[in-house]
Write a protein that holds these residues in place. Structure first.
Motif, short mmCIF file in Angstrom:
data_model
loop_
_atom_site.label_atom_id
_atom_site.label_comp_id
_atom_site.label_asym_id
_atom_site.label_seq_id
_atom_site.Cartn_x
_atom_site.Cartn_y
_atom_site.Cartn_z
N ASP A 1 -7.95 -1.39 -72.08
CA ASP A 1 -9.40 -1.72 -72.38
C ASP A 1 -9.59 -1.56 -74.00
O ASP A 1 -10.68 -1.60 -74.32
CB ASP A 1 -10.29 -0.55 -71.60
CG ASP A 1 -10.03 0.71 -71.77
OD1 ASP A 1 -9.01 1.22 -72.40
OD2 ASP A 1 -10.72 1.44 -71.09
N TYR A 2 -8.62 -1.39 -74.62
CA TYR A 2 -8.47 -1.15 -76.18
C TYR A 2 -8.40 -2.59 -76.90
O TYR A 2 -8.13 -2.63 -77.99
CB TYR A 2 -7.57 -0.38 -76.55
CG TYR A 2 -7.79 0.94 -76.47
CD1 TYR A 2 -7.19 1.97 -75.57
CD2 TYR A 2 -8.91 1.67 -77.43
CE1 TYR A 2 -7.53 3.33 -75.61
CE2 TYR A 2 -9.13 3.06 -77.39
CZ TYR A 2 -8.40 3.89 -76.53
OH TYR A 2 -8.78 5.04 -76.28
N ILE A 3 -8.61 -3.64 -75.93
CA ILE A 3 -8.34 -4.99 -76.74
C ILE A 3 -7.25 -5.55 -77.27
O ILE A 3 -7.24 -5.29 -78.31
CB ILE A 3 -9.62 -5.54 -77.42
CG1 ILE A 3 -11.03 -5.10 -76.97
CG2 ILE A 3 -9.75 -7.05 -77.70
CD1 ILE A 3 -12.25 -5.15 -78.08
N PRO A 4 -6.21 -5.34 -76.72
CA PRO A 4 -4.76 -5.46 -77.28
C PRO A 4 -4.43 -6.57 -77.96
O PRO A 4 -3.95 -6.25 -79.02
CB PRO A 4 -3.82 -5.45 -75.93
CG PRO A 4 -4.80 -5.77 -74.58
CD PRO A 4 -6.14 -5.17 -74.82
N ALA A 5 -5.31 -7.58 -77.85
CA ALA A 5 -5.10 -8.85 -78.62
C ALA A 5 -5.62 -8.68 -80.06
O ALA A 5 -5.07 -9.31 -80.89
CB ALA A 5 -5.49 -9.81 -78.04
N LEU A 6 -6.76 -7.94 -80.14
CA LEU A 6 -7.28 -7.57 -81.45
C LEU A 6 -6.35 -6.93 -82.18
O LEU A 6 -6.29 -6.90 -83.35
CB LEU A 6 -8.78 -6.91 -81.22
CG LEU A 6 -9.97 -7.84 -81.14
CD1 LEU A 6 -11.47 -6.98 -81.00
CD2 LEU A 6 -9.91 -8.91 -82.21
N GLN A 7 -5.75 -5.61 -81.59
CA GLN A 7 -4.96 -4.74 -82.11
C GLN A 7 -3.79 -5.56 -82.53
O GLN A 7 -3.30 -5.44 -83.68
CB GLN A 7 -4.39 -3.74 -81.07
CG GLN A 7 -3.69 -2.43 -81.81
CD GLN A 7 -3.43 -1.50 -80.70
OE1 GLN A 7 -4.45 -0.97 -80.07
NE2 GLN A 7 -2.10 -0.98 -80.49
N GLY A 8 -3.34 -6.82 -81.94
CA GLY A 8 -2.14 -7.33 -82.28
C GLY A 8 -2.42 -8.19 -83.43
O GLY A 8 -1.58 -8.46 -84.37
#
Length: 361
Positions: A13-20
């Motif tokens: 739920d940490y928005i992995p795509a935004l982190q990527g």
């Protein structure tokens, strides 16, 4: 592997795509700034009589040119995440969390340079206030960090001050007024474009995309922003300003699409663990690289690069130093509460979006 995932990849739920996305931007920027440190004349001497090597370096330069959009991505994400976070915590908590996340790793990275150069207390106070090092110290690109940090905080303050209104335009006007005043004083379109990129990111967070649009937006928008970068390099200041605005709009669409949770090929690609790692450690990775990371490897190799093999060794060492030390600083300075509870790493940050918060590129 479980420890690494809990420490650097966080929960889903940490928005992995935004982190990527943040990881992709900082990696691209690393490679571009590494290449940019070499004088073109020196490169021409290395490639003299080797036409294939010259063509290869030209291709490398073209492939690295999308890094010009990395600062724009940093500003957009700073505005997007400031807008998102202000919906879940009060202003005071937001400001304290940003300072607690940023300052320890900044001090650990930059203070050794200031101490080594024997700077006075006034210079140190200036650096710690504005995050801009004196000109006679190799500054890297810390101005990018300063803009992303302060402009997103300004947006947070305006949001808190105008909390009774839900009209985005009413909140945007004072932010635009500050951008206009700053331009009248300094006449720097690059800074003005940074203001507007932060605002574009905030707008993307404030007005979510419809699901049908979000599904088809991230990939094409990211590709268009990437292809615009070579034009960005060859343009006049005015044209570069317009291209930066176009890039900010495209990247805001990317952020909005990725945060929507709609599955897409782009979201899966950006959720790759390698990109997510660099997204998690983006702040220390950027700071190390732009201050002493690649200089350390150059000193180990004893100065000048006289051959392609020396440059490749310098590259490998620079990337390794920055990657390893960034992970160390992330654990021991960005997430100090993690050390108090090794058995429950999720206790280090209870806000489900905090892993992608902050102002790092």
């Amino acid at each position: 592997m479980g420890w690494l995932k809990r420490t650097f990849l966080y929960r889903e739920d940490y928005i992995p795509a935004l982190q990527g996305l943040r990881g992709l931007a900082v990696l691209w920027f690393f490679h571009w700034s590494f290449y940019a440190q070499f004088d073109p004349a020196k490169l021409s001497r290395i490639t003299e009589g080797k036409a294939w090597m010259g063509a290869a370096l030209d291709a490398v330069a073209l492939c690295l040119s999308p890094a010009m959009m990395a600062p724009v991505a940093a500003y957009v994400l700073a505005g997007f995440l400031a807008q998102t976070t202000l919906g879940t915590r009060p202003l005071a908590g937001f400001l304290l969390s940003r300072a607690a996340r940023f300052y320890p790793v900044f001090l650990a990275t930059v203070l050794p340079i200031l101490a080594y150069s024997a700077r006075g207390w006034s210079d140190i106070a200036w650096v710690l206030t504005f995050f801009i090092v004196p000109q006679d110290i190799p500054p890297g690109h810390l101005l990018i960090l300063a803009k992303a940090f302060w402009f997103s905080l300004l947006w947070a303050v305006i949001l808190a001050a105008t909390g009774r209104t839900r009209r985005f335009l009413v909140q945007a006007l004072p932010f635009l007024a500050v951008a206009g005043l700053e331009y009248l004083v300094y006449r720097d379109l690059r800074t003005t474009s940074a203001f507007l990129a932060v605002l574009a990111g905030a707008a993307a967070a404030r007005h979510p995309l419809p699901e049908a649009v979000a599904h088809r937006t991230a990939g094409p928008s990211l590709v268009c922003a990437t292809l615009a970068a070579p034009i960005f390099l060859a343009s006049t200041p005015g044209a570069s300003f317009l291209l930066a605005l176009a890039g900010a709009a495209l990247l805001a669409l990317v952020a909005g699409s990725l945060a929507s949770g709609v599955p897409s090929f782009t979201a899966r690609l950006l959720s790759h663990p390698v990109l997510r790692y660099f997204g998690a450690v983006a702040l220390p990775f950027f700071l190390i690289h732009t201050t002493w990371g690649f200089r350390l490897s150059r000193s180990i190799l004893q100065g000048e690069m006289h051959s392609l093999s020396a440059i490749l060794a310098h590259y490998a060492m620079s990337l390794a130093f920055s990657t390893v030390f960034a992970g160390f600083l992330h654990v021991f300075f960005e997430r100090p509460r993690f050390l108090r509870n090794l058995r429950n790493a999720t206790a280090a940050d209870r806000n489900p979006r905090s892993a992608t918060q902050g102002v790092s590129p």
